[in-house]
Scaffold this motif. Structure first.
Motif, PDB file in Angstrom:
ATOM      1  N   SER A  23       0.839  -1.199   0.000  1.00 60.01           N
ATOM      2  CA  SER A  23       0.000   0.000   0.000  1.00 60.01           C
ATOM      3  C   SER A  23       0.871   1.244   0.000  1.00 60.01           C
ATOM      4  O   SER A  23       2.105   1.171   0.069  1.00 60.01           O
ATOM      5  CB  SER A  23      -0.883   0.007   1.254  1.00 60.01           C
ATOM      6  OG  SER A  23      -0.060   0.106   2.415  1.00 60.01           O
ATOM      7  N   GLU A  24       0.221   2.395  -0.040  1.00 59.55           N
ATOM      8  CA  GLU A  24       0.946   3.663   0.051  1.00 59.55           C
ATOM      9  C   GLU A  24       1.707   3.768   1.362  1.00 59.55           C
ATOM     10  O   GLU A  24       2.797   4.335   1.418  1.00 59.55           O
ATOM     11  CB  GLU A  24      -0.027   4.837  -0.078  1.00 59.55           C
ATOM     12  CG  GLU A  24      -0.663   4.979  -1.455  1.00 59.55           C
ATOM     13  CD  GLU A  24      -1.596   6.170  -1.517  1.00 59.55           C
ATOM     14  OE1 GLU A  24      -1.276   7.214  -0.899  1.00 59.55           O
ATOM     15  OE2 GLU A  24      -2.655   6.060  -2.163  1.00 59.55           O
ATOM     16  N   ARG A  26      -5.641   3.397   1.936  1.00 62.78           N
ATOM     17  CA  ARG A  26      -4.243   3.689   1.623  1.00 62.78           C
ATOM     18  C   ARG A  26      -3.286   3.099   2.659  1.00 62.78           C
ATOM     19  O   ARG A  26      -2.081   3.086   2.455  1.00 62.78           O
ATOM     20  CB  ARG A  26      -4.033   5.214   1.527  1.00 62.78           C
ATOM     21  CG  ARG A  26      -4.675   5.839   0.312  1.00 62.78           C
ATOM     22  CD  ARG A  26      -4.555   7.350   0.318  1.00 62.78           C
ATOM     23  NE  ARG A  26      -5.482   7.963   1.243  1.00 62.78           N
ATOM     24  CZ  ARG A  26      -6.745   8.301   0.940  1.00 62.78           C
ATOM     25  NH1 ARG A  26      -7.213   8.059  -0.277  1.00 62.78           N
ATOM     26  NH2 ARG A  26      -7.530   8.855   1.837  1.00 62.78           N
TER      27      ARG A  26
END
Length: 312
Positions: free
Chosen positions: A172-173, A262
């Motif tokens: 993920s981010e 995120r």
């Protein structure tokens, strides 16, 4: 019956208190207390070994099943208030502040691995005389819920995992940021808490600025213990053992994941669903890392439908 606090009521309360020259802390305490009350909850504490544990429970017990709610990293029991407002008419709710979080004790020298925290949940529930229950957890709390369900199958009627941690097959981010030495989940200075909210939530609830300010101050004050907890989980190398553990879950499991998450990629939900023997995955469009905060009514509806079809 929904008992969530309306935005108009929050606005009127905040404006009234500002005009009466109340402190930001006073505004915060009053607003949080009113929101809890509107959800049918009240605050209490209990000693578990040497730890003081804060929690929310039904203001009035009902003739129904029990739900235990376990928040995520850096969060607290009030993350569940909006969802609880849709459930306390029919369920006895306990929303717990884990050690190191919220208003519970915050020692730096105890274990904070996921396995350690699942053990704390077991001791807390024993002390509160909570037996067979539905368990809900978000993020880190979702991973703890899964481990608890695997370790204490006789105590779990069902488990609900909201965007759970524990498996990072799809990055993920957040992973990229942490690898670069920038962790948005640990506020360190003014402005960081708003950044955290923007990063974690796609559909943010309205929070008046005095309340947001107190929340930020508390988050920054918890920096040291948050760094200890995050490091304990990161350094445990838990993923292989975690995957093996969750295959032992016997209770029906509902996985709810926001597709705009995120923090943890929603695609990991498919891995959870494949590993847990009796699991269902529900994806929520336009929702981030905390569906119970961003879409409490829809989350409650998913839970009730799941119980009707898989548990009762």
């Amino acid at each position: 019956m929904q008992r969530s606090l309306s935005l108009n009521l929050v606005f009127i309360l905040t404006a009234s208190l500002l005009l009466s020259a109340c402190s930001r802390q006073g505004i915060y305490e009053t607003a949080i207390g009113l929101e809890r009350s509107s959800a049918g909850l009240e605050a209490d504490t209990v000693m578990v070994d040497d730890l003081e544990i804060a929690y929310l429970r039904n203001h009035q017990a009902v003739d129904g099943d029990t739900i235990v709610m376990i928040h995520g990293f850096g969060a607290n029991k009030d993350n569940w208030t909006r969802l609880a407002g849709h459930l306390t008419d029919d369920f006895n709710v306990y929303a717990i502040d884990l050690p190191g979080h919220g208003e519970s004790s915050k020692p730096l020298d105890i274990g904070y691995r996921l396995e350690d925290q699942a053990g704390y949940v077991a001791r807390i529930m024993e002390t509160l005389s909570v037996g067979n229950a539905h368990i809900m957890g978000n993020s880190m709390g979702g991973a703890i819920t899964a481990l608890y369900a695997a370790s204490y199958p006789e105590r779990v009627k069902s488990a609900v995992l909201f965007d759970p941690a524990g498996i990072l097959e799809y990055e993920s981010e957040l992973v990229d940021l942490v690898m670069d030495g920038d962790n948005p989940l640990i506020p360190k200075q003014p402005g960081d808490f708003e950044r955290l909210m923007d990063f974690a939530l796609e559909k943010k609830p309205f929070v008046p600025w005095p309340i947001m300010g107190v929340m930020e101050e508390r988050a920054i004050a918890n920096r040291d213990v948050n760094e200890v907890i995050f490091a304990a989980i990161r350094d445990a190398g838990f993923e292989s053992g975690f995957r093996n553990a969750i295959t032992r879950i016997q209770a029906p499991v509902l996985i709810i994941w926001g597709k705009e998450d995120r923090v943890i990629n929603y695609k990991n939900g498919e891995v959870f669903a494949a590993a847990i023997p009796d699991a269902r995955l529900e994806l929520m469009e336009g929702i981030g890392h905390a569906p119970m905060v961003e879409a409490p009514e829809e989350s409650a509806e998913l839970f009730r439908a799941f119980l009707d079809q898989r548990v009762r």
